[in-house]
Design a protein around this motif. Structure first.
Motif, mmCIF file in Angstrom:
data_model
loop_
_atom_site.group_PDB
_atom_site.id
_atom_site.type_symbol
_atom_site.label_atom_id
_atom_site.label_comp_id
_atom_site.label_asym_id
_atom_site.label_seq_id
_atom_site.Cartn_x
_atom_site.Cartn_y
_atom_site.Cartn_z
ATOM 1 N N TYR A 1 -9.051 -0.824 1.027
ATOM 2 C CA TYR A 1 -8.974 -0.430 2.433
ATOM 3 C C TYR A 1 -9.700 -1.376 3.379
ATOM 4 C CZ TYR A 1 -6.656 3.523 0.541
ATOM 5 O OH TYR A 1 -5.750 4.288 -0.125
ATOM 6 N N HIS B 1 0.828 -1.205 0.000
ATOM 7 C CA HIS B 1 0.000 0.000 0.000
ATOM 8 C C HIS B 1 0.866 1.260 0.000
ATOM 9 C CE1 HIS B 1 -3.463 -2.488 0.548
ATOM 10 N NE2 HIS B 1 -4.262 -1.453 0.770
ATOM 11 N N LEU C 1 1.091 4.031 -3.225
ATOM 12 C CA LEU C 1 0.210 5.147 -2.857
ATOM 13 C C LEU C 1 0.281 6.295 -3.861
ATOM 14 C CD1 LEU C 1 -1.787 6.220 -0.795
ATOM 15 C CD2 LEU C 1 0.137 7.221 0.440
ATOM 16 N N GLU D 1 -1.740 5.377 -6.810
ATOM 17 C CA GLU D 1 -3.155 5.401 -6.452
ATOM 18 C C GLU D 1 -3.683 6.828 -6.445
ATOM 19 O OE1 GLU D 1 -5.975 4.678 -2.582
ATOM 20 O OE2 GLU D 1 -4.039 3.664 -2.655
#
Length: 83
Positions: A61, A33, A37, A40
């Motif tokens: 999430y 993650h 990021l 994203e």
């Protein structure tokens, strides 16, 4: 009854190994993650939102949250090796 003590020790070792695997899997998930990021933010957060985007957010999430619940369930503070 002498066999019960080695079985208990073996069960405790397997329990600890399982907890280490869970913790390492969670660490890998958090690492993934973190390193993705920026992509994203660029490709998902700044794009128009639709059903697929919300599905992405839910899956992205919900996984760490469910991992945290799982880890808390297997790492309670009142567990000790003497129980």
């Amino acid at each position: 009854m002498p066999q019960a003590i080695p079985d208990l020790v073996s069960d405790m070792r397997e329990s600890h190994r399982s907890n280490y695997v869970r913790l390492s899997a969670f660490t890998g998930l958090v690492w993934d993650h973190l390193i993705t990021l920026s992509d994203e933010i660029e490709y998902v957060w700044k794009s128009p939102k639709g059903p697929i985007t919300y599905l992405f957010f839910f899956i992205r999430y919900f996984s760490p949250l469910s991992f945290i619940v799982n880890l808390v369930a297997y790492f309670p503070p009142d567990w000790t090796d003497t129980q």
